[in-house]
Design a protein around this motif. Sequence first.
Motif, PDB file in Angstrom:
ATOM      1  N   VAL A 215      -6.451 -48.702  22.396  1.00 58.26           N
ATOM      2  CA  VAL A 215      -4.998 -48.528  22.418  1.00 58.26           C
ATOM      3  C   VAL A 215      -4.346 -49.715  21.720  1.00 58.26           C
ATOM      4  CG1 VAL A 215      -4.808 -49.644  24.677  1.00 58.26           C
ATOM      5  CG2 VAL A 215      -3.040 -48.035  23.941  1.00 58.26           C
ATOM      6  N   LYS A 216      -3.176 -49.443  21.107  1.00 55.24           N
ATOM      7  CA  LYS A 216      -2.440 -50.527  20.451  1.00 55.24           C
ATOM      8  C   LYS A 216      -1.875 -51.462  21.505  1.00 55.24           C
ATOM      9  CE  LYS A 216      -1.301 -47.813  16.356  1.00 55.24           C
ATOM     10  NZ  LYS A 216      -0.244 -47.214  15.540  1.00 55.24           N
ATOM     11  N   ILE A 217      -1.803 -52.749  21.150  1.00 58.89           N
ATOM     12  CA  ILE A 217      -1.374 -53.784  22.096  1.00 58.89           C
ATOM     13  C   ILE A 217       0.000 -53.479  22.665  1.00 58.89           C
ATOM     14  CG2 ILE A 217      -0.689 -56.204  22.273  1.00 58.89           C
ATOM     15  CD1 ILE A 217      -2.909 -56.939  20.403  1.00 58.89           C
ATOM     16  N   ALA A 218       0.920 -53.032  21.823  1.00 59.43           N
ATOM     17  CA  ALA A 218       2.297 -52.828  22.271  1.00 59.43           C
ATOM     18  C   ALA A 218       2.409 -51.758  23.342  1.00 59.43           C
ATOM     19  CB  ALA A 218       3.181 -52.469  21.075  1.00 59.43           C
ATOM     20  N   GLU A 219       1.424 -50.837  23.402  1.00 57.48           N
ATOM     21  CA  GLU A 219       1.511 -49.744  24.372  1.00 57.48           C
ATOM     22  C   GLU A 219       1.081 -50.169  25.766  1.00 57.48           C
ATOM     23  OE1 GLU A 219       0.949 -45.705  23.394  1.00 57.48           O
ATOM     24  OE2 GLU A 219       0.079 -46.184  21.427  1.00 57.48           O
TER      25      GLU A 219
ATOM     26  N   ARG B  19       2.152 -61.356  13.784  1.00 56.37           N
ATOM     27  CA  ARG B  19       3.577 -61.040  13.757  1.00 56.37           C
ATOM     28  C   ARG B  19       4.175 -61.200  12.356  1.00 56.37           C
ATOM     29  NH1 ARG B  19       6.757 -65.811  17.038  1.00 56.37           N
ATOM     30  NH2 ARG B  19       6.009 -67.614  15.829  1.00 56.37           N
ATOM     31  N   GLY B  20       3.603 -62.074  11.559  1.00 55.90           N
ATOM     32  CA  GLY B  20       4.083 -62.172  10.192  1.00 55.90           C
ATOM     33  C   GLY B  20       3.653 -60.983   9.352  1.00 55.90           C
ATOM     34  N   ARG B  21       2.507 -60.432   9.696  1.00 53.97           N
ATOM     35  CA  ARG B  21       1.990 -59.283   8.942  1.00 53.97           C
ATOM     36  C   ARG B  21       2.681 -57.989   9.343  1.00 53.97           C
ATOM     37  NH1 ARG B  21      -4.306 -58.717   9.363  1.00 53.97           N
ATOM     38  NH2 ARG B  21      -4.051 -60.952   8.915  1.00 53.97           N
ATOM     39  N   TYR B  22       3.062 -57.915  10.623  1.00 51.15           N
ATOM     40  CA  TYR B  22       3.720 -56.700  11.123  1.00 51.15           C
ATOM     41  C   TYR B  22       5.055 -57.090  11.763  1.00 51.15           C
ATOM     42  CZ  TYR B  22      -1.054 -54.950  10.616  1.00 51.15           C
ATOM     43  OH  TYR B  22      -2.288 -54.622  10.127  1.00 51.15           O
ATOM     44  N   PRO B  23       6.076 -57.444  10.976  1.00 52.87           N
ATOM     45  CA  PRO B  23       7.349 -57.943  11.522  1.00 52.87           C
ATOM     46  C   PRO B  23       8.185 -56.875  12.223  1.00 52.87           C
ATOM     47  CG  PRO B  23       7.490 -57.724   9.132  1.00 52.87           C
ATOM     48  CD  PRO B  23       6.058 -57.486   9.496  1.00 52.87           C
ATOM     49  N   ARG B  24       7.928 -55.615  11.950  1.00 59.83           N
ATOM     50  CA  ARG B  24       8.734 -54.561  12.578  1.00 59.83           C
ATOM     51  C   ARG B  24       8.208 -54.201  13.957  1.00 59.83           C
ATOM     52  NH1 ARG B  24       8.336 -49.792   8.843  1.00 59.83           N
ATOM     53  NH2 ARG B  24       9.856 -48.885  10.271  1.00 59.83           N
ATOM     54  N   HIS B  25       7.084 -54.791  14.338  1.00 58.04           N
ATOM     55  CA  HIS B  25       6.501 -54.521  15.647  1.00 58.04           C
ATOM     56  C   HIS B  25       6.867 -55.651  16.600  1.00 58.04           C
ATOM     57  CE1 HIS B  25       3.858 -51.084  14.506  1.00 58.04           C
ATOM     58  NE2 HIS B  25       4.085 -51.598  13.300  1.00 58.04           N
ATOM     59  N   PRO B  26       7.057 -55.294  17.865  1.00 59.51           N
ATOM     60  CA  PRO B  26       7.454 -56.330  18.824  1.00 59.51           C
ATOM     61  C   PRO B  26       6.287 -57.284  19.123  1.00 59.51           C
ATOM     62  CG  PRO B  26       7.085 -54.252  19.966  1.00 59.51           C
ATOM     63  CD  PRO B  26       6.986 -53.950  18.491  1.00 59.51           C
ATOM     64  N   TRP B  27       6.619 -58.560  19.233  1.00 62.34           N
ATOM     65  CA  TRP B  27       5.628 -59.583  19.591  1.00 62.34           C
ATOM     66  C   TRP B  27       6.269 -60.521  20.607  1.00 62.34           C
ATOM     67  CZ3 TRP B  27       0.927 -58.475  18.072  1.00 62.34           C
ATOM     68  CH2 TRP B  27       0.749 -57.685  16.929  1.00 62.34           C
ATOM     69  N   PRO B  28       6.480 -60.021  21.848  1.00 62.75           N
ATOM     70  CA  PRO B  28       7.217 -60.810  22.839  1.00 62.75           C
ATOM     71  C   PRO B  28       6.430 -62.048  23.244  1.00 62.75           C
ATOM     72  CG  PRO B  28       6.217 -58.917  23.870  1.00 62.75           C
ATOM     73  CD  PRO B  28       6.002 -58.748  22.391  1.00 62.75           C
ATOM     74  N   ASP B  29       7.205 -63.064  23.741  1.00 63.81           N
ATOM     75  CA  ASP B  29       6.554 -64.261  24.260  1.00 63.81           C
ATOM     76  C   ASP B  29       5.781 -63.955  25.535  1.00 63.81           C
ATOM     77  OD1 ASP B  29       7.514 -65.841  22.220  1.00 63.81           O
ATOM     78  OD2 ASP B  29       9.346 -66.342  23.313  1.00 63.81           O
ATOM     79  N   ASP B  30       6.337 -63.065  26.386  1.00 64.49           N
ATOM     80  CA  ASP B  30       5.679 -62.714  27.661  1.00 64.49           C
ATOM     81  C   ASP B  30       5.393 -61.225  27.674  1.00 64.49           C
ATOM     82  OD1 ASP B  30       4.687 -62.430  30.158  1.00 64.49           O
ATOM     83  OD2 ASP B  30       6.509 -63.039  31.227  1.00 64.49           O
ATOM     84  N   PRO B  31       4.182 -60.829  27.280  1.00 64.88           N
ATOM     85  CA  PRO B  31       3.866 -59.391  27.214  1.00 64.88           C
ATOM     86  C   PRO B  31       3.813 -58.720  28.584  1.00 64.88           C
ATOM     87  CG  PRO B  31       1.902 -60.676  26.807  1.00 64.88           C
ATOM     88  CD  PRO B  31       3.027 -61.657  26.867  1.00 64.88           C
ATOM     89  N   THR B  32       3.695 -59.484  29.650  1.00 66.74           N
ATOM     90  CA  THR B  32       3.599 -58.856  30.974  1.00 66.74           C
ATOM     91  C   THR B  32       4.944 -58.324  31.443  1.00 66.74           C
ATOM     92  OG1 THR B  32       3.973 -60.968  32.107  1.00 66.74           O
ATOM     93  CG2 THR B  32       1.684 -60.369  31.595  1.00 66.74           C
ATOM     94  N   THR B  33       6.038 -58.803  30.842  1.00 64.63           N
ATOM     95  CA  THR B  33       7.367 -58.331  31.248  1.00 64.63           C
ATOM     96  C   THR B  33       8.046 -57.540  30.151  1.00 64.63           C
ATOM     97  OG1 THR B  33       8.377 -60.407  30.511  1.00 64.63           O
ATOM     98  CG2 THR B  33       7.646 -60.272  32.821  1.00 64.63           C
TER      99      THR B  33
ATOM    100  N   ARG C 296       5.532 -47.371  21.698  1.00 65.76           N
ATOM    101  CA  ARG C 296       4.659 -46.865  20.636  1.00 65.76           C
ATOM    102  C   ARG C 296       5.449 -46.688  19.341  1.00 65.76           C
ATOM    103  NH1 ARG C 296       4.352 -42.223  24.329  1.00 65.76           N
ATOM    104  NH2 ARG C 296       5.833 -40.599  23.671  1.00 65.76           N
ATOM    105  N   ARG C 297       6.680 -47.220  19.337  1.00 66.66           N
ATOM    106  CA  ARG C 297       7.567 -47.102  18.181  1.00 66.66           C
ATOM    107  C   ARG C 297       7.620 -48.434  17.451  1.00 66.66           C
ATOM    108  NH1 ARG C 297      10.562 -42.449  18.585  1.00 66.66           N
ATOM    109  NH2 ARG C 297      10.587 -41.453  20.638  1.00 66.66           N
TER     110      ARG C 297
END
Length: 884
Positions: free
Chosen positions: A803-807, A858-872, A877-878
């Motif tokens: 699964v993708k990280i963002a999901e 995050r530099g390679r995929y700037p349109r994808h979210p890269w939050p500081d705290d992924p647990t919150t 999937r967008r």
Amino acid sequence: MLPDLTVAGADLPVRAALPALVAALTAHGQHGSGFAGGAAVLVAPPGTGKTTLVPLALADHVPGRVLVVEPRRIAVRAAARRMASLAGGAGARVDAAGRRGVGGGEVGGAVGYTIRGERMVGPSTRVEVVTPGVLVRRLQRDPELPGTNAVLLDECHERHLDADLALAFLLDVRAALRPDLLLLAASATADTRRLAAMLGAPGQPAPVIGTDASMFGVEVVWAPPPGVITPAHGLRVDPRLLDHVAATVGRALRETSGDVLVFLPGAGEIAAVAGRLAGHRNAVDVLTLHGRQTGGAQDAVLRAGPRRRVVLATAVAESSLTVPGVRVVVDAGLARSPRMDHARGLGSLVTVRVSRSSAGQRAGRAGREAPGRVYRCWSAAEHDRLPAQPEPEVAVADLTAFALELAVWGHPGGVGLSLLSDPPAGAMEAAGVSLRALGAVDETGRVTPRGRSIAQVGAHPRLARALLDGTLAVGARRAAEVVAMLSGDDPAGGPSDDLVAGWRRLRGDTDRAASARWREEVRRLRSAAQAAPAPPGEPARPSGAAGPAARGTGEMTDDLAAGLVVGLAFPERLARARDPGGSNYLMAGGTGAELAAGSALTGAEWLAIAVADRGSGRTSARVRLAVALDAATAREAGAALLRLEDEVAWSGGDIVARRLERLGAIILAERPTRPDPPRLRAAVLDGLRDAGLPVLRWNADALALRDRLAFCHRVLGAPWPDVTDAALLARAPDWLGPDLDGVRRRADLERVDAGRALRRLLPWPQAARLDELAPERVTVPSGSRVRLDYSGTSGAAGPVLAVKIAEVFGWERVPGVADGRAPLVLHLLSPAGRPVAVTSDLASFWRTGYPRVRSELRGRYPRHPWPDDPTTAPPTRRVAPRSR
């Protein structure tokens, strides 16, 4: 009858042991059943007179006849002739029974002999020399041996099958019928302890009498070949060894005086070395001595010649006789020994290294009359590695005739008899199969009337059967002529593998000695065939040259007659060519066979193979002697192997249903047939095992179901089924059963839905929880339902969730399956779907792994979210829309 010391050759070393020997034999021989006397073992070196003086001494102390049993025909004649000369030289003295000896040393008077096909015995004969085979036949006819008071079994160490049988039968006769029969076992190297125990009473072995006669010294010269010699294989001996033997003979002629006795394994090697010695014939006479010669030719070697001689001999000269004038022995170190491939029914002679005891016997030939020398064509180190004793025939040979004699005696399998060695169980079982096929014994192993007729012929049971049945089919003369060829010591010893060509040579007297010997055997076999009683319901055998017209009015040709007789003897060796015009054949017994390059038989569609052997590591047998025949004759000879059978089998990658006409393993004809359901089901299951589970239809859902079941079995255990290949194949009837009902061919098998069939293995009621314990998909924080991959799971690990990280933002811990026993293995993917991390410890990954991944991507995929705290952070999937 014992000659005076003044008679030439009568003062032999064993004479000193005669008083003790006669006393041991006669002291208690006629009193009760638990006697210590009446039997004894004599141990005496070669040349001490045990073969000649002991029988004459016994004849002076018994009223009846003394039988002397020698292992070879040449030894029988030589012993009889020597004893006759000693008895004749003693003058016309009167023995204790008032019988007057015959003067002049004539064989057939006081001393006579009997061998197969030849008898020199008269009304005044007191000592008769016989072979073990003759004694066995005599015991089978009349176990009481009327008129015989003593039996001397000479050279017991040689352990031929007939000698073992004769000893066992004699012990049985003494125990049950003739407690007065004196029995003496004599040898130079026998196992005296075993013999003494067998000949004596329980706990009271027979006395062992020995003589410590000092023999003439024999110097040993080690003369190994200078180069590498290929070890003997089958009947083949490296020609370089024969070159060396001939060179060693030349050396012996230069370094010594007196006649030279050369030991070689067979007649072929004797002829080869004789050719290599052609350059010495101006100075010496080169003679031969082997079992394929006529009696006259053999006897001539046993008379001293006017010139120095080189005698090329097989093991017939190893014991029991003296070749006069010999002062030197050259030993090639080889011998011929029978071997039997019981699984394939192939018996043959093979070339083996001699034992140390045999080498000692051979060396002793040089020291019988004067000091001598032996040249051994091997090294002292090799000598130490030789076996101590030769193997007894019962351990290695074909036991068919042996088993038949035991059955005729009334002790099938030898049960209840005292045998020197127990026969191997496998060899006896193979012999029983052969005898049952011949109709010679019944299912319990007891002899039948047909078996008695076969035994009375005095040939191997297979050859006896061919003689009796062949007489009816091809006539008495031709049947006897072919069987006489096959009954020789080495029937494949000729220059060709074409039996009919050899038959014509014998008829044409090309080899006068061989033809004379063959004709003697033909006469004996014809007489034996006529004398053998026909079993009930069988017509009397014709005595004329022609048999009944088996095929209309035309007489069968010699080729077909020979093929029929050979096929009757060896039906499992009837063979058909695998390819037209080729040299490769399949025998009815299932073994392949090959003709030698250049064979005159190449291209024959059918062969009746008389002799074949299969070397170590070979899958096919090499044809040594055979005859071409046609299909009709093959069917006639192999009638007992003909059968019709319906075959339903997986063959050539598909299901085959056909009706076969077989001659053993050979398919004569076939046609398609409709199979019955049980056999069809068995063939389908065989095909599944052969082709493997991939032959079924496995779609993605079926493969996924199998992976899920394998996971449940591994993590949860029973009753969840084992779905490995081996387990599924073993339980194929359980889960594939209904789907196999319509399968008629491979294509039907390929249409079977494996996934639907697998569900039959689901255990109930646990099956209802399959989707709970091993779900196909799992919902991730983004709301996506992602398929789990169970295919690579092992140990306690759970299935893979890719699964993708963002999901999975917001997940603090990886969920588990199988009631939480197996955590999922997360394959975290980049926005492009490429794996960037693998973990089952998500909390640790968020702390330590995610910052690295975030900085790299995050530099390679700037349109994808890269939050500081992924647990919150909210899962998604967008991707963010592009900025304008």
